[in-house]
Design a protein around this motif. Structure first.
Motif, PDB file in Angstrom:
ATOM      1  N   ASP A 289      23.954   6.698   1.500  1.00 47.13           N
ATOM      2  CA  ASP A 289      23.285   5.395   1.401  1.00 47.13           C
ATOM      3  C   ASP A 289      22.101   5.509   0.435  1.00 47.13           C
ATOM      4  N   ALA A 290      21.807   4.419  -0.275  1.00 50.77           N
ATOM      5  CA  ALA A 290      20.749   4.454  -1.278  1.00 50.77           C
ATOM      6  C   ALA A 290      19.368   4.386  -0.650  1.00 50.77           C
ATOM      7  N   GLY A 291      19.269   4.134   0.631  1.00 56.23           N
ATOM      8  CA  GLY A 291      17.963   3.967   1.234  1.00 56.23           C
ATOM      9  C   GLY A 291      17.502   2.525   1.097  1.00 56.23           C
ATOM     10  N   VAL A 292      16.268   2.293   1.486  1.00 57.97           N
ATOM     11  CA  VAL A 292      15.685   0.959   1.368  1.00 57.97           C
ATOM     12  C   VAL A 292      15.324   0.708  -0.094  1.00 57.97           C
ATOM     13  N   ILE A 293      15.750  -0.427  -0.611  1.00 56.87           N
ATOM     14  CA  ILE A 293      15.509  -0.747  -2.017  1.00 56.87           C
ATOM     15  C   ILE A 293      14.506  -1.884  -2.114  1.00 56.87           C
ATOM     16  N   GLN A 294      13.491  -1.698  -2.946  1.00 54.55           N
ATOM     17  CA  GLN A 294      12.497  -2.731  -3.162  1.00 54.55           C
ATOM     18  C   GLN A 294      12.395  -3.065  -4.645  1.00 54.55           C
ATOM     19  N   SER A 295      12.155  -4.339  -4.906  1.00 53.60           N
ATOM     20  CA  SER A 295      11.921  -4.749  -6.291  1.00 53.60           C
ATOM     21  C   SER A 295      10.919  -5.892  -6.318  1.00 53.60           C
ATOM     22  N   PRO A 296      10.136  -5.991  -7.391  1.00 51.74           N
ATOM     23  CA  PRO A 296       9.981  -4.984  -8.427  1.00 51.74           C
ATOM     24  C   PRO A 296       9.174  -3.787  -7.931  1.00 51.74           C
ATOM     25  N   ARG A 297       9.110  -2.729  -8.674  1.00 46.15           N
ATOM     26  CA  ARG A 297       8.290  -1.583  -8.298  1.00 46.15           C
ATOM     27  C   ARG A 297       6.821  -1.832  -8.640  1.00 46.15           C
TER      28      ARG A 297
ATOM     29  N   LYS B 268      15.932  -4.736   0.184  1.00 44.06           N
ATOM     30  CA  LYS B 268      17.292  -4.569   0.713  1.00 44.06           C
ATOM     31  C   LYS B 268      17.230  -3.418   1.711  1.00 44.06           C
ATOM     32  N   PRO B 269      17.433  -3.688   2.999  1.00 40.58           N
ATOM     33  CA  PRO B 269      17.341  -2.612   3.999  1.00 40.58           C
ATOM     34  C   PRO B 269      18.571  -1.720   3.972  1.00 40.58           C
TER      35      PRO B 269
ATOM     36  N   SER C 134      21.965  -0.379   5.132  1.00 35.72           N
ATOM     37  CA  SER C 134      23.081  -1.083   5.741  1.00 35.72           C
ATOM     38  C   SER C 134      23.250  -0.674   7.209  1.00 35.72           C
ATOM     39  N   GLY C 135      23.365  -1.679   8.075  1.00 35.33           N
ATOM     40  CA  GLY C 135      23.547  -1.403   9.496  1.00 35.33           C
ATOM     41  C   GLY C 135      22.268  -1.411  10.300  1.00 35.33           C
ATOM     42  N   HIS C 136      21.136  -1.325   9.637  1.00 39.83           N
ATOM     43  CA  HIS C 136      19.866  -1.378  10.359  1.00 39.83           C
ATOM     44  C   HIS C 136      19.598  -2.805  10.818  1.00 39.83           C
ATOM     45  N   ASP C 137      19.052  -2.923  12.040  1.00 38.17           N
ATOM     46  CA  ASP C 137      18.838  -4.260  12.587  1.00 38.17           C
ATOM     47  C   ASP C 137      17.369  -4.678  12.644  1.00 38.17           C
ATOM     48  N   TYR C 138      16.477  -3.778  12.229  1.00 37.33           N
ATOM     49  CA  TYR C 138      15.059  -4.136  12.158  1.00 37.33           C
ATOM     50  C   TYR C 138      14.575  -3.999  10.722  1.00 37.33           C
ATOM     51  N   LEU C 139      13.744  -4.948  10.304  1.00 36.75           N
ATOM     52  CA  LEU C 139      13.141  -4.882   8.978  1.00 36.75           C
ATOM     53  C   LEU C 139      11.662  -5.207   9.109  1.00 36.75           C
ATOM     54  N   PHE C 140      10.853  -4.389   8.436  1.00 36.86           N
ATOM     55  CA  PHE C 140       9.400  -4.488   8.540  1.00 36.86           C
ATOM     56  C   PHE C 140       8.789  -4.643   7.146  1.00 36.86           C
TER      57      PHE C 140
ATOM     58  N   ARG D  72      -7.602 -10.199  -3.995  1.00 34.80           N
ATOM     59  CA  ARG D  72      -7.670  -9.362  -2.794  1.00 34.80           C
ATOM     60  C   ARG D  72      -6.294  -9.050  -2.198  1.00 34.80           C
ATOM     61  N   ASP D  73      -5.249  -9.652  -2.734  1.00 35.08           N
ATOM     62  CA  ASP D  73      -3.888  -9.326  -2.313  1.00 35.08           C
ATOM     63  C   ASP D  73      -3.377  -8.069  -3.001  1.00 35.08           C
ATOM     64  N   SER D  74      -4.123  -7.569  -3.951  1.00 34.99           N
ATOM     65  CA  SER D  74      -3.706  -6.366  -4.673  1.00 34.99           C
ATOM     66  C   SER D  74      -3.591  -5.201  -3.688  1.00 34.99           C
ATOM     67  N   ALA D  75      -2.421  -4.589  -3.659  1.00 36.22           N
ATOM     68  CA  ALA D  75      -2.123  -3.525  -2.688  1.00 36.22           C
ATOM     69  C   ALA D  75      -0.724  -3.017  -2.994  1.00 36.22           C
ATOM     70  N   VAL D  76      -0.293  -2.033  -2.206  1.00 37.10           N
ATOM     71  CA  VAL D  76       1.106  -1.600  -2.255  1.00 37.10           C
ATOM     72  C   VAL D  76       1.802  -2.191  -1.032  1.00 37.10           C
ATOM     73  N   TYR D  77       2.901  -2.848  -1.260  1.00 36.27           N
ATOM     74  CA  TYR D  77       3.657  -3.489  -0.189  1.00 36.27           C
ATOM     75  C   TYR D  77       4.939  -2.694   0.052  1.00 36.27           C
ATOM     76  N   PHE D  78       5.120  -2.301   1.301  1.00 41.59           N
ATOM     77  CA  PHE D  78       6.297  -1.529   1.676  1.00 41.59           C
ATOM     78  C   PHE D  78       7.208  -2.338   2.582  1.00 41.59           C
ATOM     79  N   CYS D  79       8.479  -2.114   2.396  1.00 41.37           N
ATOM     80  CA  CYS D  79       9.496  -2.615   3.293  1.00 41.37           C
ATOM     81  C   CYS D  79      10.098  -1.407   4.009  1.00 41.37           C
ATOM     82  N   ALA D  80      10.413  -1.553   5.280  1.00 41.11           N
ATOM     83  CA  ALA D  80      11.025  -0.472   6.040  1.00 41.11           C
ATOM     84  C   ALA D  80      12.116  -1.056   6.924  1.00 41.11           C
TER      85      ALA D  80
END
Lengths: 116, 111
Positions: free
Chosen positions: A1-9, A24-25, A27-33, A85-93
């Motif tokens: 699996d490619a892992g969690v994919i985020q765009s743009p970087r 893009k979480p 595949s098969g995972h049922d929780y997204l954060f 002030r929204d400048s930050a790193v945003y992660f999806c999990a």
């Protein structure tokens, strides 16, 4: 699996513009954060979904932030209008509920947002 | 209100020695604790966890200790290696599938 994919970087935008972050979480995972990382507060949970349904959005800072998960393989986090002030790193999990205790969360590489 | 705190923003340790990272929490309802490791330009990755019914969990060079009465946990890395240089996040879960993370500690292993 490619892992969690985020765009743009990386995203650089001007104050007042709309910003859309994508995830893009696994595949098969049922929780997204969705998380935001800043120096002062570390990793903050913004919102999370279970089976595409938002469960807890208490971490969303303001009405300028919104998140959707139209299907099991895609989610967006939108900021409108954006502010410096929204400048930050945003992660999806994403994670798969193991029945008794939350399974490990798998993080994407993050989107580094800079609002000028 | 920071429920999970990592009071040391950074830590520098010599290669081969022990690294000890600390974490404090305030919510007694937390029952599961995790450590994540993060390299630059990457997302955090799971390292090790511990349930509140235990006071120690070991995985190779990594050991996590939990002191419930003090609401304190620590991560020990022995021996420390250059590849361990990263930011380490402590996290706690108290139900509802939510994790509460600390601010992170940047660990630097010096040769």
């Amino acid at each position: 699996d490619a892992g969690v994919i985020q765009s743009p970087r990386h995203e650089v935008t001007e104050m007042g513009q709309e910003v859309t972050l994508r995830c893009k979480p696994i595949s098969g995972h049922d929780y997204l954060f969705w998380y935001r990382q800043t120096m002062m507060r570390g990793l903050e949970l913004l919102i999370y979904f279970n089976n595409n349904v938002p469960i807890d959005d208490s971490g969303m800072p303001e009405d300028r932030f919104s998140a959707k998960m139209p299907n099991a393989s895609f989610s967006t986090l939108k900021i409108q209008p954006s502010e410096p002030r929204d400048s930050a790193v945003y992660f999806c999990a994403s994670s798969l509920y193991g029945g008794t205790k939350q399974e490990t969360q798998y993080f994407g590489p993050g989107t580094r947002l800079l609002v000028l | 209100d920071q429920q999970v705190k990592q009071n040391s923003p950074s830590l520098s340790v010599q290669e081969g020695r022990i690294s000890i990272l600390n974490c404090d929490y305030t919510n007694s309802m937390f029952d599961y604790f995790l450590w994540y490791k993060k390299y630059p330009a990457e997302g955090p990755t799971f390292l090790i966890s511990i349930s509140s019914i235990k006071d120690k969990n070991e995985d190779g060079r990594f050991t996590v200790f939990l002191n419930k009465s003090a609401k304190h946990l620590s991560l020990h890395i022995v021996p420390s290696q250059p590849g361990d240089s990263a930011v380490y996040f402590c996290a706690a879960e108290g139900g509802a599938q939510k994790l509460v993370f600390g601010q992170g500690t940047r660990l630097t292993i010096n040769p």
